[in-house]
Design a protein around this motif. Structure first.
Motif, PDB file in Angstrom:
ATOM      1  N   ARG A  26       0.610  -1.084  -0.099  1.00 36.11           N
ATOM      2  CA  ARG A  26       0.110  -0.264   0.511  1.00 36.11           C
ATOM      3  C   ARG A  26       1.194   0.975   0.461  1.00 36.11           C
ATOM      4  NH1 ARG A  26      -3.808  -1.729  -1.623  1.00 36.11           N
ATOM      5  NH2 ARG A  26      -5.329   0.295  -1.227  1.00 36.11           N
ATOM      6  N   ASP A  27       2.179   1.171   0.021  1.00 34.33           N
ATOM      7  CA  ASP A  27       2.720   2.469   0.236  1.00 34.33           C
ATOM      8  C   ASP A  27       2.795   3.049  -1.139  1.00 34.33           C
ATOM      9  OD1 ASP A  27       5.917   0.713   1.718  1.00 34.33           O
ATOM     10  OD2 ASP A  27       4.115   1.387   2.321  1.00 34.33           O
ATOM     11  N   ALA A  28       2.889   2.903  -2.193  1.00 37.61           N
ATOM     12  CA  ALA A  28       2.410   3.532  -3.729  1.00 37.61           C
ATOM     13  C   ALA A  28       1.136   4.148  -3.342  1.00 37.61           C
ATOM     14  CB  ALA A  28       2.469   2.340  -4.701  1.00 37.61           C
ATOM     15  N   ARG A  29       0.194   4.024  -3.609  1.00 37.33           N
ATOM     16  CA  ARG A  29      -1.076   4.434  -2.708  1.00 37.33           C
ATOM     17  C   ARG A  29      -1.076   5.320  -1.902  1.00 37.33           C
ATOM     18  NH1 ARG A  29      -5.100   6.070  -5.583  1.00 37.33           N
ATOM     19  NH2 ARG A  29      -7.343   5.965  -4.641  1.00 37.33           N
ATOM     20  N   ILE A  30      -0.070   5.105  -0.372  1.00 37.22           N
ATOM     21  CA  ILE A  30      -0.278   6.222   0.083  1.00 37.22           C
ATOM     22  C   ILE A  30       0.942   7.427  -0.059  1.00 37.22           C
ATOM     23  CG2 ILE A  30       1.100   6.812   2.574  1.00 37.22           C
ATOM     24  CD1 ILE A  30       0.532   4.187   3.137  1.00 37.22           C
ATOM     25  N   GLN A  31       1.781   7.072  -1.281  1.00 31.91           N
ATOM     26  CA  GLN A  31       2.793   8.346  -1.673  1.00 31.91           C
ATOM     27  C   GLN A  31       1.634   9.106  -2.780  1.00 31.91           C
ATOM     28  OE1 GLN A  31       5.609   6.007  -3.321  1.00 31.91           O
ATOM     29  NE2 GLN A  31       7.215   5.907  -1.199  1.00 31.91           N
ATOM     30  N   GLN A  32       0.906   8.059  -3.615  1.00 34.19           N
ATOM     31  CA  GLN A  32      -0.088   8.990  -4.461  1.00 34.19           C
ATOM     32  C   GLN A  32      -0.905   9.733  -3.952  1.00 34.19           C
ATOM     33  OE1 GLN A  32      -2.561   7.011  -6.759  1.00 34.19           O
ATOM     34  NE2 GLN A  32      -2.566   7.778  -8.021  1.00 34.19           N
ATOM     35  N   LEU A  33      -1.638   9.546  -2.879  1.00 32.53           N
ATOM     36  CA  LEU A  33      -1.754  10.060  -1.823  1.00 32.53           C
ATOM     37  C   LEU A  33      -1.783  11.587  -1.410  1.00 32.53           C
ATOM     38  CD1 LEU A  33      -4.702   7.993  -0.109  1.00 32.53           C
ATOM     39  CD2 LEU A  33      -4.655   9.355  -2.253  1.00 32.53           C
ATOM     40  N   GLN A  34      -0.623  11.587  -0.205  1.00 38.36           N
ATOM     41  CA  GLN A  34      -0.028  12.132   0.125  1.00 38.36           C
ATOM     42  C   GLN A  34       1.005  13.422  -1.621  1.00 38.36           C
ATOM     43  OE1 GLN A  34       3.505  10.326   1.684  1.00 38.36           O
ATOM     44  NE2 GLN A  34       2.839  10.674   3.562  1.00 38.36           N
ATOM     45  N   ALA A  35       1.099  13.006  -2.423  1.00 36.81           N
ATOM     46  CA  ALA A  35       1.591  13.938  -3.666  1.00 36.81           C
ATOM     47  C   ALA A  35       0.434  14.507  -3.695  1.00 36.81           C
ATOM     48  CB  ALA A  35       1.544  12.593  -4.551  1.00 36.81           C
ATOM     49  N   ARG A  36      -0.666  14.505  -4.062  1.00 34.04           N
ATOM     50  CA  ARG A  36      -2.173  14.705  -4.057  1.00 34.04           C
ATOM     51  C   ARG A  36      -2.362  16.150  -3.461  1.00 34.04           C
ATOM     52  NH1 ARG A  36      -7.120  11.396  -5.561  1.00 34.04           N
ATOM     53  NH2 ARG A  36      -8.064  13.079  -6.264  1.00 34.04           N
ATOM     54  N   LEU A  37      -2.108  15.686  -1.953  1.00 30.54           N
ATOM     55  CA  LEU A  37      -2.253  16.626  -0.905  1.00 30.54           C
ATOM     56  C   LEU A  37      -1.162  17.743  -0.492  1.00 30.54           C
ATOM     57  CD1 LEU A  37      -2.908  14.755   2.518  1.00 30.54           C
ATOM     58  CD2 LEU A  37      -4.579  15.543   1.424  1.00 30.54           C
ATOM     59  N   GLU A  38      -0.211  17.353  -0.987  1.00 33.96           N
ATOM     60  CA  GLU A  38       1.211  18.475  -1.521  1.00 33.96           C
ATOM     61  C   GLU A  38       0.541  19.438  -2.924  1.00 33.96           C
ATOM     62  OE1 GLU A  38       4.880  15.472   0.085  1.00 33.96           O
ATOM     63  OE2 GLU A  38       4.507  16.970  -2.056  1.00 33.96           O
ATOM     64  N   GLY A  39       0.267  18.880  -3.295  1.00 31.47           N
ATOM     65  CA  GLY A  39      -0.351  19.791  -4.939  1.00 31.47           C
ATOM     66  C   GLY A  39      -1.403  20.212  -4.513  1.00 31.47           C
ATOM     67  N   GLY A  40      -2.184  19.711  -3.274  1.00 33.47           N
ATOM     68  CA  GLY A  40      -3.508  20.958  -2.901  1.00 33.47           C
ATOM     69  C   GLY A  40      -2.662  21.610  -2.432  1.00 33.47           C
ATOM     70  N   GLU A  41      -1.591  21.793  -1.084  1.00 39.06           N
ATOM     71  CA  GLU A  41      -1.391  22.564  -0.597  1.00 39.06           C
ATOM     72  C   GLU A  41      -0.522  23.975  -1.808  1.00 39.06           C
ATOM     73  OE1 GLU A  41       2.128  23.261   2.732  1.00 39.06           O
ATOM     74  OE2 GLU A  41       1.043  21.293   1.789  1.00 39.06           O
ATOM     75  N   VAL A  42       0.032  23.638  -3.012  1.00 41.09           N
ATOM     76  CA  VAL A  42       1.065  24.561  -3.334  1.00 41.09           C
ATOM     77  C   VAL A  42      -0.172  25.503  -4.766  1.00 41.09           C
ATOM     78  CG1 VAL A  42       2.317  24.409  -5.892  1.00 41.09           C
ATOM     79  CG2 VAL A  42       2.968  22.926  -3.985  1.00 41.09           C
ATOM     80  N   ALA A  43      -1.369  24.442  -5.082  1.00 43.61           N
ATOM     81  CA  ALA A  43      -2.314  25.042  -5.930  1.00 43.61           C
ATOM     82  C   ALA A  43      -2.640  25.921  -4.715  1.00 43.61           C
ATOM     83  CB  ALA A  43      -3.352  24.383  -6.018  1.00 43.61           C
ATOM     84  N   GLN A  44      -3.454  26.127  -3.693  1.00 46.99           N
ATOM     85  CA  GLN A  44      -3.871  26.278  -2.176  1.00 46.99           C
ATOM     86  C   GLN A  44      -2.920  28.178  -2.087  1.00 46.99           C
ATOM     87  OE1 GLN A  44      -4.738  25.075   0.937  1.00 46.99           O
ATOM     88  NE2 GLN A  44      -6.047  26.751   2.130  1.00 46.99           N
ATOM     89  N   LYS A  45      -1.462  27.087  -2.429  1.00 47.50           N
ATOM     90  CA  LYS A  45      -0.433  28.805  -1.377  1.00 47.50           C
ATOM     91  C   LYS A  45      -0.555  29.944  -3.182  1.00 47.50           C
ATOM     92  CE  LYS A  45       2.248  26.443   1.577  1.00 47.50           C
ATOM     93  NZ  LYS A  45       4.055  25.726   1.393  1.00 47.50           N
ATOM     94  N   LEU A  46      -0.842  29.093  -4.712  1.00 49.38           N
ATOM     95  CA  LEU A  46      -0.449  29.933  -5.868  1.00 49.38           C
ATOM     96  C   LEU A  46      -1.218  30.202  -5.874  1.00 49.38           C
ATOM     97  CD1 LEU A  46       0.911  30.343  -8.034  1.00 49.38           C
ATOM     98  CD2 LEU A  46      -0.430  28.393  -9.119  1.00 49.38           C
ATOM     99  N   ALA A  47      -3.044  29.729  -5.478  1.00 47.18           N
ATOM    100  CA  ALA A  47      -3.979  31.131  -5.217  1.00 47.18           C
ATOM    101  C   ALA A  47      -4.414  32.425  -4.399  1.00 47.18           C
ATOM    102  CB  ALA A  47      -5.110  29.544  -5.090  1.00 47.18           C
ATOM    103  N   VAL A  48      -4.386  31.729  -3.176  1.00 52.83           N
ATOM    104  CA  VAL A  48      -3.741  33.023  -2.104  1.00 52.83           C
ATOM    105  C   VAL A  48      -2.938  34.216  -2.357  1.00 52.83           C
ATOM    106  CG1 VAL A  48      -2.853  33.143   0.071  1.00 52.83           C
ATOM    107  CG2 VAL A  48      -4.264  31.695  -0.495  1.00 52.83           C
ATOM    108  N   SER A  49      -1.986  33.457  -3.242  1.00 47.68           N
ATOM    109  CA  SER A  49      -0.934  34.620  -3.963  1.00 47.68           C
ATOM    110  C   SER A  49      -1.100  35.369  -4.869  1.00 47.68           C
ATOM    111  CB  SER A  49       0.310  33.663  -4.029  1.00 47.68           C
ATOM    112  OG  SER A  49       0.975  33.546  -3.188  1.00 47.68           O
ATOM    113  N   GLU A  50      -2.272  34.436  -5.672  1.00 49.55           N
ATOM    114  CA  GLU A  50      -2.640  35.435  -7.157  1.00 49.55           C
ATOM    115  C   GLU A  50      -4.142  35.900  -6.326  1.00 49.55           C
ATOM    116  OE1 GLU A  50      -2.338  32.268 -10.316  1.00 49.55           O
ATOM    117  OE2 GLU A  50      -4.158  32.217  -9.859  1.00 49.55           O
TER     118      GLU A  50
END
Length: 468
Positions: free
Chosen positions: A69-93
């Protein structure tokens, strides 16, 4: 003109419309910026706390899951990190857009001070409308980011639930397999144990029967001594086989020694056919010092000579493991003439053989006397006598070999059953060792070197602890 009261000194002073509008703009800009920064900080803190909580939960839960299940966890973490980056970018914009609009509004307000009061009011209204729309847009973006974060959390929980369901199913299957294997092992052990116990019991019974048969062939007595046995056996056939025979204990000890029994057989005329001195020797199995047959031959020969007997026979149960004495009738003529050593089962056969031989000798002696009286060639008589001796010797050897063969077959049967017993005992020891090894099997040993199974059983243990 407007009256303004100083909040520090409490004095009132007047100010024109342009100054009042400038003060109002400053106050509103300051409050808006403060509210905007406060909301942005609260949103950033909420986002950061939610992300940290989600990461902590994901890290804590997925450390106990299987390696698959490690691959699935990494994928979820990547999606969470992507959401955080998108959120920071939206706030900056959003911040850049607000600052840009704020600068534009500041320029417009500076220009509005030089324009008419009506245009200033209209610009102020437009600015307030734009600020409200921008704030509403930011709030919508924040809500969208929260919705995305909630969706990611839901997907993570769903993935965890699916993984747990698969692992629980595998756990139940493994548990069922272990229980089924344990039941099959228990049934197999019980079946083998019953089988071997039955075989061992049958083998022991067979060995006991053969030993009893050999004991009966050797002694033919239960609770009797060897002398009583021999006397009973002889008296059983005395009336039919030896009607004129004398068989009594030797009670004459005038010479210092005596044998056990004396046998003498007479013909119708009272002539002695054969005479035998018997000695019976037996000993208990618990006797510390075991006797030997040869130790009694000299005394027996002496008793035979003193009592005037032609033959001497030692009926012995000594040296029970001797192949020589267990073969049948043993002629010890190399030590003492006309002396034999027999087992109890050959007591009656040796009497019969010696008596028949003596009867034939007596017959030939009578014929020899008649031939001498009639001047018949003595050579022919000697030839016939030698032929008789040869035939008698052959018959004796044949009977002796048959007795020996019978005893050897009995010994082979006992040896074979003993080997079977040893083999069954060996099988029982192997079964006991196999059972000890099966009892020594643990989950730790089974999962050594297998991280997947170790993680699954660790999860099972954690689930059991949580359930308690």
């Amino acid at each position: 003109m407007h009256d303004i009261i100083c909040p520090h000194c409490g004095k009132a002073f007047k100010i024109d419309e342009a100054g009042y509008a400038d003060i109002v703009k400053q106050v509103r800009n300051h409050e808006f910026d403060a509210q905007l920064h406060e909301r942005l900080e609260l949103a950033a803190q909420d986002k950061k706390a939610a992300v940290e909580l989600a990461e902590a939960r994901v890290a804590g839960e997925w450390q106990q899951q299987a390696a698959a299940r490690d691959a699935r966890i990494q994928q979820l973490q990547a999606r969470l990190e992507g959401g955080e980056v998108a959120q920071k970018l939206a706030v900056s914009e959003a911040l850049a857009a607000v600052e840009k609009e704020r600068d534009a509004l500041a320029n417009q307000l500076a220009q509005a001070r030089r324009e008419q009061q009506a245009e200033s009011d209209l610009a102020e209204a437009k600015r307030l409308s734009e600020l409200q729309r921008t704030a509403a847009t930011k709030d919508a973006e924040i809500q969208d980011l929260k919705a995305r974060l909630d969706s990611a959390e839901t997907e993570r929980r769903l993935a965890i639930t699916e993984a747990l369901t698969g692992v629980e199913k595998e756990r139940d299957e493994l548990r069922s397999s272990l229980q089924r294997a344990a039941l099959e092992k228990e049934l197999a052990e019980k079946s083998l144990k019953d089988k071997y116990e039955t075989q061992i019991k049958d083998r022991d019974d067979a060995i006991e029967r053969l030993r009893d048969m050999k004991a009966r062939l050797s002694t033919k007595m239960v609770g009797e001594t060897l002398e009583q046995h021999c006397e009973t056996e002889f008296n059983r056939i005395r009336a039919t086989a030896f009607p004129r025979a004398y068989f009594e204990k030797d009670n004459d000890a005038r010479t210092g020694s005596k044998g056990d029994y004396i046998f003498r057989d007479l013909d119708e005329a009272g002539t002695e056919i054969v005479s035998i001195m018997f000695e019976m020797k037996n000993e208990s199995d618990r006797t510390a010092t075991k006797g030997r047959n040869e130790d009694f031959l000299k005394e027996l020969d002496k008793d035979r000579t003193e009592k005037g007997c032609e033959y001497a026979v030692l009926v012995s149960l000594l040296e029970p493991d001797s192949e020589l004495y267990n073969t049948g009738i043993v002629d010890v003529f190399h030590r003492y003439p006309k002396m034999y050593v027999v087992r109890p089962q050959f007591f009656l056969p040796i009497i019969t053989l010696l008596r028949n031989a003596a009867m034939n000798s007596l017959k030939y002696k009578s014929e020899l006397a008649l031939v001498k009286a009639q001047n018949i060639d003595i050579t022919r008589f000697e030839d016939q006598l030698e032929s008789f001796k040869t035939a008698f010797g052959k018959n004796y050897d044949l009977a002796s070999r048959r007795f020996q063969t019978a005893i050897e077959e009995i010994d082979k049967s006992i040896d074979h059953l003993q080997k079977t017993k040893d083999a069954l005992l060996g099988a029982d020891r192997n079964l006991r060792l196999a059972n000890d090894k099966a009892q020594d099997v643990t989950i730790k040993k089974l999962t050594r070197g297998n991280p997947t199974m170790a993680a699954k059983f660790a999860e099972l243990g954690q689930d059991g602890a949580e359930g308690e």
